[in-house]
Design a protein around this motif. Structure first.
Motif, mmCIF file in Angstrom:
data_model
loop_
_atom_site.group_PDB
_atom_site.id
_atom_site.type_symbol
_atom_site.label_atom_id
_atom_site.label_comp_id
_atom_site.label_asym_id
_atom_site.label_seq_id
_atom_site.Cartn_x
_atom_site.Cartn_y
_atom_site.Cartn_z
ATOM 1 N N LEU A 9 0.797 -1.355 0.445
ATOM 2 C CA LEU A 9 -0.124 0.294 0.038
ATOM 3 C C LEU A 9 0.625 1.163 -0.194
ATOM 4 O O LEU A 9 2.121 1.342 -0.201
ATOM 5 N N ILE A 12 -1.209 3.184 5.604
ATOM 6 C CA ILE A 12 -1.802 3.203 6.651
ATOM 7 C C ILE A 12 -2.130 4.032 6.796
ATOM 8 O O ILE A 12 -1.675 4.783 8.092
ATOM 9 N N ARG A 33 -3.272 5.133 -2.205
ATOM 10 C CA ARG A 33 -3.655 3.711 -1.797
ATOM 11 C C ARG A 33 -3.869 3.096 -0.526
ATOM 12 O O ARG A 33 -2.215 3.173 -0.073
ATOM 13 N N THR A 34 -4.756 3.503 0.454
ATOM 14 C CA THR A 34 -4.592 3.711 1.874
ATOM 15 C C THR A 34 -5.318 2.843 2.301
ATOM 16 O O THR A 34 -6.485 2.607 1.865
ATOM 17 N N GLU A 35 -5.035 2.240 3.713
ATOM 18 C CA GLU A 35 -5.855 0.959 4.752
ATOM 19 C C GLU A 35 -6.092 2.052 5.883
ATOM 20 O O GLU A 35 -4.868 2.479 6.157
ATOM 21 N N GLU A 121 -9.429 1.050 1.841
ATOM 22 C CA GLU A 121 -9.598 0.074 2.614
ATOM 23 C C GLU A 121 -9.579 0.195 4.415
ATOM 24 O O GLU A 121 -8.850 0.545 4.700
#
Ligand code: FAD
Length: 625
Positions: A9, A12, A33-35, A121
């Motif tokens: 990713l 985070i 793109r992140t979680e 996500e």
């Protein structure tokens, strides 16, 4: 160690509180793109303490977050059950929007908002460790041993790091009531050598509204014309309610005084410092012995919830003493306590260890935001979350980091205060912290920050369009008003008090005079009547401050010259003769990034600044030679 290509990713975000929600949302908006990893999915958007957002200084932060298309303002507008503009009678610069919030609606709306963001996500889990690539943080390890690799990590664990709840003599490890504390991660952070300390805060007992005698209490109603947080909202979304007002009295104070040694705060159980501006009722009774009553606002926590938050009596006295003193208060004689008040002590990281991007200097790749940095409050947390999430995303996608100068925003004031001065008590925002508050108003947050958000690509199309439309209307309104003018004599005849100096005043200038608004001007020039109220009001506010702002702009330019003089990270302050040992130590620990930041370090003097500047100039000359 692992190779960079193996990242799962970009970013985070650890923790789904107020900092985490904003960090995750902006990171995803920035294209990373992140979680989001958080202890409990149903804990996202929980308000740990008072069910309210905004206030003086804090409302400015929410507006600024909104101007950058953050989530807090819109969610607060959806869930607000009473809106009040604080300081309504004072000038717009110090007015602060505030709203009483329905906790459940806020939480549900925040969870819905975050789950609808593409690129983001959300998973449930406890982060227990970091993955390291040398000194650089490159991911996290969950308590179940699974690993997630990412280019940047944003930590927003609030009061959870070694959180300890105290009520009277009892102490229970917990992140807040009903949540477990985060211990392993706190130990891991200590092993990284981070400068850490302990702070504390407290919350009042929650009351059952059905057992309150509302009929004998004063009523506090919301504003007739509610002011929203978000520049995109127009009106409250749900039914509006009133709050009750009551007071402590001599009997309340006597019970508290008699039991002080049983209070967790006063019984000597705490070594940490609490928020000075949000004192416990024990604190109030001891520090203000001359006062025989303190105001208590009874704030309903929601439309279909009987829980009431008694704002003003946060306490860590034992539960039996809480029941006794609360029942001495008018209207609360038969009240049932649903949950006792408590104090909580927790670890924080000295924010002087951070860069103004909120990245840790000693652990690149790791960004911190929210209560973990020694602040208190949802709004302060959200604003830091926005800065940390944005910069984590920028770094992960190999773009320049974004800094917020203190001349342009309250966000900038807070970040600069934190990273250059650190904290000795929980930090909260006030309008008095901003030197340039006449230009940093809640009403013009969009004009100050939305263009930056658009440039960075973090503003959605709807806001982009709304802002462009507003700018067009303002520009046209200003041009039309600038084209009209009155002589002092004409103005006087209309009852406008201007000095008789023979100078014509334009429509814009006239708007800054007492008792003049667009309605008055439209009587003189009927063709102006179609300028809408919002546009007219904004032009009027801008014109009210135009003279001061011009003076401030000159000051800001002078300030910016020093402010932006960069200071190298490796500067050896000990080698600058003439600087006191104490100041060298402070500079060495704060590692200011600019001369402006150095100037705000406690104990800094103009001669010391001159010595540092001379040193930089010498180094520059040597480098060029
Ligand atoms: P939080 O909102 O606390 O969120 C932290 C998040 O991190 C949570 O979602 C948690 O589940 C998650 N988390 C923690 N550890 C981990 C882990 N290891 N792995 C994954 N997720 C993790 N503010 C005021 O302005 N005035 C007040 O009077 C006031 N009183 C308070 C009293 C109490 C008792 C408490 C607890 C808070 C009080 N606050 C007050 C502060 C306010 O609640 C916080 O400032 C604000 O919530 C901080 O936001 P945050 O995002 O930093 O942390």
């Amino acid at each position: 160690m692992f190779h960079v290509k193996q990242f799962d990713l970009d970013v985070i975000v650890v923790g789904g509180g107020h900092a985490g929600a904003e960090a995750a949302a902006v990171s995803a908006r920035a294209g990373a793109r992140t979680e989001l990893v958080t202890l409990r999915l149903d804990g996202i958007g929980v308000m740990s303490c008072n069910p309210a957002i905004g206030g003086l200084g804090k409302g400015h932060l929410v507006r600024e977050v909104d101007a950058l298309d953050g989530v807090m303002g819109r969610i607060a507008d959806l869930s607000g059950i009473q809106f009040r503009l604080l300081n309504r009678r004072k000038g717009p610069a110090v007015q602060g929007p505030r709203a009483q919030i329905d906790r459940k609606i806020y939480r549900t709306a925040m969870q819905r908002e975050l789950s609808s963001i593409s690129n983001l996500e959300i998973i449930e889990g406890e982060v227990a460790d970091f993955l390291m690539n040398g000194d650089t943080v490159a991911g996290v390890v969950l308590a179940d041993g699974s690993e997630i690799r990412a280019r940047s990590v944003v930590l927003t664990t609030g009061t959870f790091l070694r959180g300890l709840i105290r009520i009277g003599e009892s102490a229970t490890p917990a992140g807040r009531a009903g949540d477990r504390a985060t211990i392993r991660l706190a130990q891991r952070m200590e092993s990284l050598g981070l400068p850490m300390g302990r702070l504390k805060t407290g919350t009042p007992p929650r009351l059952d509204g059905r057992s309150i005698d509302w009929g004998i209490l004063d009523e506090q109603r919301g504003d007739d014309s509610p002011v929203m947080f978000s520049f995109l909202s127009r009106a409250p979304a749900v039914r509006q309610i009133s709050c009750g007002i009551t007071h402590t009295n001599a009997a309340t104070h006597a019970i508290i005084e008699r039991n002080l040694t049983r209070s967790a705060i006063y019984g000597g159980h705490f070594e940490s410092v609490g928020p000075r501006y949000c004192p416990s009722v024990e604190d109030k009774v001891v520090r203000f012995r001359e006062k025989d009553a303190h105001q208590v606002f009874l704030e309903p926590e929601g439309l279909d919830d009987h829980t009431v938050y008694p704002n003003g009596i946060s306490t860590s006295l034992p539960a039996d003493v809480q029941s006794e003193f609360v029942r001495t208060i008018r209207g609360l004689e038969s009240v049932r306590i649903l949950q006792p008040g408590y104090a909580i002590e927790y670890d924080f990281v000295d924010p002087k260890a951070l860069r103004s991007s909120l990245e840790l200097r000693c652990a690149p790749g790791l960004y911190l935001a929210g209560q973990i940095n020694g602040t208190t409050g949802y709004e302060e947390a959200a604003a830091q979350g926005l800065v940390a999430g944005l910069n984590a995303a920028m770094s992960a996608t190999e773009r320049e980091s974004v800094s917020f100068p203190r001349t342009d925003s309250y966000i900038g004031v807070m970040i600069d205060d934190l990273v250059t001065r650190g904290v000795t008590e929980p930090y909260r925002m006030f309008t008095s912290r901003a030197e340039y508050r006449l230009s940093l108003r809640a009403d013009n947050a969009d004009q100050r920050l939305t263009p930056l958000g658009m440039e960075l690509g973090v503003v959605a199309t709807a806001r982009d369009r709304a802002f462009a439309d507003k700018e067009r209307r303002l520009a046209s309104g200003r041009t039309r008003l600038a084209g009209k003018s009155l002589t002092p004599q004409q103005a006087s005849k209309l009852g406008i008090q201007v000095s008789q100096d023979g100078v014509r005043r334009s429509g814009i200038e006239l708007l800054s005079f007492k008792n003049v608004d667009m309605r008055v001007l439209a009587e003189v020039w009927p063709d102006l009547a179609d300028i809408d109220d919002g546009t007219a009001m904004q032009i009027q506010r801008d014109s009210l401050y135009a003279n001061y702002e011009e003076r401030q702009r000159k000051e800001i330019e002078a300030f910016a010259r020093d402010e932006n003089q960069p200071l190298p990270d490796d500067i050896d302050y000990m080698a600058i003769s003439g600087l006191s040992g104490e100041l060298c130590a402070k500079l060495d620990s704060a590692k200011p990034e600019t001369l402006g930041q150095a100037g705000r370090i406690e104990g800094m003097t103009p001669p010391a600044m001159a010595l540092i500047l001379a040193r930089i100039r010498l180094s520059e000359r040597r480098r060029l030679a």
